[in-house]
Design an enzyme around this catalytic site. Structure first.
Site, PDB file in Angstrom:
ATOM      1  CG  HIS A 191      48.011  76.937 118.443  1.00 25.09           C
ATOM      2  ND1 HIS A 191      48.200  75.718 119.043  1.00 25.09           N
ATOM      3  CD2 HIS A 191      49.044  77.098 117.580  1.00 25.09           C
ATOM      4  CE1 HIS A 191      49.301  75.167 118.583  1.00 25.09           C
ATOM      5  NE2 HIS A 191      49.839  75.973 117.688  1.00 25.09           N
ATOM      6  NE  ARG A 192      48.898  72.649 116.572  1.00 19.37           N
ATOM      7  CZ  ARG A 192      49.585  71.680 117.149  1.00 19.37           C
ATOM      8  NH1 ARG A 192      49.002  70.521 117.411  1.00 19.37           N
ATOM      9  NH2 ARG A 192      50.862  71.841 117.455  1.00 19.37           N
ATOM     10  CD  GLU A 234      49.151  77.988 113.839  1.00 22.83           C
ATOM     11  OE1 GLU A 234      50.267  77.620 113.480  1.00 22.83           O
ATOM     12  OE2 GLU A 234      48.314  77.189 114.327  1.00 22.83           O
ATOM     13  CG  ASP A 263      49.784  73.886 111.724  1.00 20.37           C
ATOM     14  OD1 ASP A 263      50.690  74.673 111.970  1.00 20.37           O
ATOM     15  OD2 ASP A 263      48.961  73.494 112.587  1.00 20.37           O
ATOM     16  CG  HIS A 295      50.780  70.289 113.798  1.00 21.30           C
ATOM     17  ND1 HIS A 295      51.710  69.362 114.212  1.00 21.30           N
ATOM     18  CD2 HIS A 295      51.256  71.496 114.169  1.00 21.30           C
ATOM     19  CE1 HIS A 295      52.704  69.989 114.830  1.00 21.30           C
ATOM     20  NE2 HIS A 295      52.456  71.278 114.818  1.00 21.30           N
ATOM     21  CD  GLU A 331      53.637  76.474 111.675  1.00 23.97           C
ATOM     22  OE1 GLU A 331      52.807  76.455 112.591  1.00 23.97           O
ATOM     23  OE2 GLU A 331      54.726  75.871 111.719  1.00 23.97           O
ATOM     24  CE  LYS A 377      53.438  72.844 111.622  1.00 15.57           C
ATOM     25  NZ  LYS A 377      54.403  73.349 112.590  1.00 15.57           N
ATOM     26  CG  ASP A 431      45.946  75.010 122.261  1.00 19.32           C
ATOM     27  OD1 ASP A 431      46.280  75.328 121.103  1.00 19.32           O
ATOM     28  OD2 ASP A 431      46.699  74.386 123.040  1.00 19.32           O
TER      29      ASP A 431
HETATM   30  O1  G3P Z   1      52.440  79.054 114.365  1.00 17.99           O
HETATM   31  C1  G3P Z   1      52.669  78.902 115.723  1.00 17.99           C
HETATM   32  C2  G3P Z   1      52.708  77.465 116.131  1.00 17.99           C
HETATM   33  O2  G3P Z   1      51.621  76.804 115.551  1.00 17.99           O
HETATM   34  C3  G3P Z   1      53.982  76.784 115.742  1.00 17.99           C
HETATM   35  O3  G3P Z   1      54.084  75.499 116.271  1.00 17.99           O
HETATM   36  O4  G3P Z   1      53.923  73.049 116.150  1.00 17.99           O
HETATM   37  O5  G3P Z   1      51.950  74.362 116.882  1.00 17.99           O
HETATM   38  O6  G3P Z   1      52.653  74.397 114.502  1.00 17.99           O
HETATM   39  P1  G3P Z   1      53.102  74.279 115.937  1.00 17.99           P
HETATM   40 MG    MG Z   2      51.300  75.855 113.674  1.00 22.59          MG
END
Ligand code: G3P
Ligand code: MG
Length: 251
Positions: free
Chosen positions: A9-10, A36, A38, A51, A113, A115, A233
């Site tokens: 995640h990120r 993942e 953003d 993000h 993602e 945004k 993470d």
């Molecule tokens: O894509 C899943 C998750 O990343 C969505 O929330 O705020 O971490 O971008 P956020």
């Molecule tokens: Mg995200």
């Protein structure tokens, strides 16, 4: 019990500054199946990986991403906020990530993602799709967004690229919307994956990708109900647990 795929995640954002190339490379090194990230648009229409709509949390800049050109954005330090040892990191462009994806030994999937649920960046879908096509990465990309209309637009522009409808909490109309917009999956939080809505989603043919899970105990609960992918993470700790059968390694 099926082990879900691990997406960082990120990037490996527990140990590295989120949404930077070292965070993505760490995810690859520790054996994640994907990452993942953003994306937002700069003033001059370049797709960059960050993000927040604003710069202050993760860089030494201020104001909105959409008010600076790529040249201005590239001067910012996107690592020091996390640790002084990352002070030379800059905000990556999507194109830089695609170049990284093309390197030998990199077969990761990338969940981009969009945004665009706060700022409706004009042309974001077209720009991202054009880059995916230019780099022939259609089979390795999943596009997701909280903005259902944006994903509908993606489907209109591209008949087959994989899309994931992103939700928070337990909306009762997620399956209906995912069907309406031609999405392929639902990206949700554990609370949704552990609810009866998840059965409805799975019956309707939507795999679940679940964010953001950092504890092994939580992942085990999700494995019992059956999910496709976990976004974490801490991809290193989860991969290690998978490989060794170790438990409870996560902070
Ligand atoms: O894509 C899943 C998750 O990343 C969505 O929330 O705020 O971490 O971008 P956020
Ligand atoms: Mg995200």
């Amino acid at each position: 019990m099926k082990q879900p795929m691990i997406f960082a995640h990120r990037g490996a954002s527990g140990q590295f500054p989120e949404n930077t190339l070292p965070a993505f490379e760490e995810a690859r090194k520790v054996g994640a199946a994907g990452i993942e990230l953003d994306v937002q648009l700069t003033k001059d229409g370049q797709v960059v990986i960050i993000h927040d709509e604003t710069l202050q949390r993760t860089t030494d800049g201020t104001g909105y991403v959409q008010d600076l050109t790529l040249q201005q954005i590239k001067k910012l330090d996107a690592g020091s906020w996390f640790s002084p040892s990352f002070q030379h990191e800059s905000i990556p462009t999507l194109e830089e990530v695609f170049q990284w994806m093309k390197k030998d030994g990199n077969s990761l999937q990338v969940n981009i993602e969009l945004k665009n649920n706060v700022i409706h960046y004009k042309g974001l879908e077209e720009k991202v799709l054009a880059l995916i096509e230019a780099y022939h990465l259609e089979e390795r990309i999943i596009l997701s967004s909280f903005n259902a209309l944006s994903l509908q637009r993606v489907r209109m522009l591209h008949p087959t690229i994989e899309t994931g409808y992103l939700i928070a909490g337990k909306p009762d109309n997620a399956v209906w919307i995912a069907n309406e917009i031609g999405a392929n999956a639902i990206h949700c939080q554990p609370v949704y994956a552990l609810s009866s809505y998840a059965d409805e989603a799975k019956k309707a043919g939507f795999p679940l990708r679940v964010y953001t899970v950092n504890r092994m105990e939580e992942l085990e609960g999700l494995m019992e109900v059956g999910i496709d992918t976990v976004m974490t993470d801490e991809p290193g700790s989860f991969s290690y647990s998978y490989n060794t059968g170790a438990r409870s390694l996560i902070r």
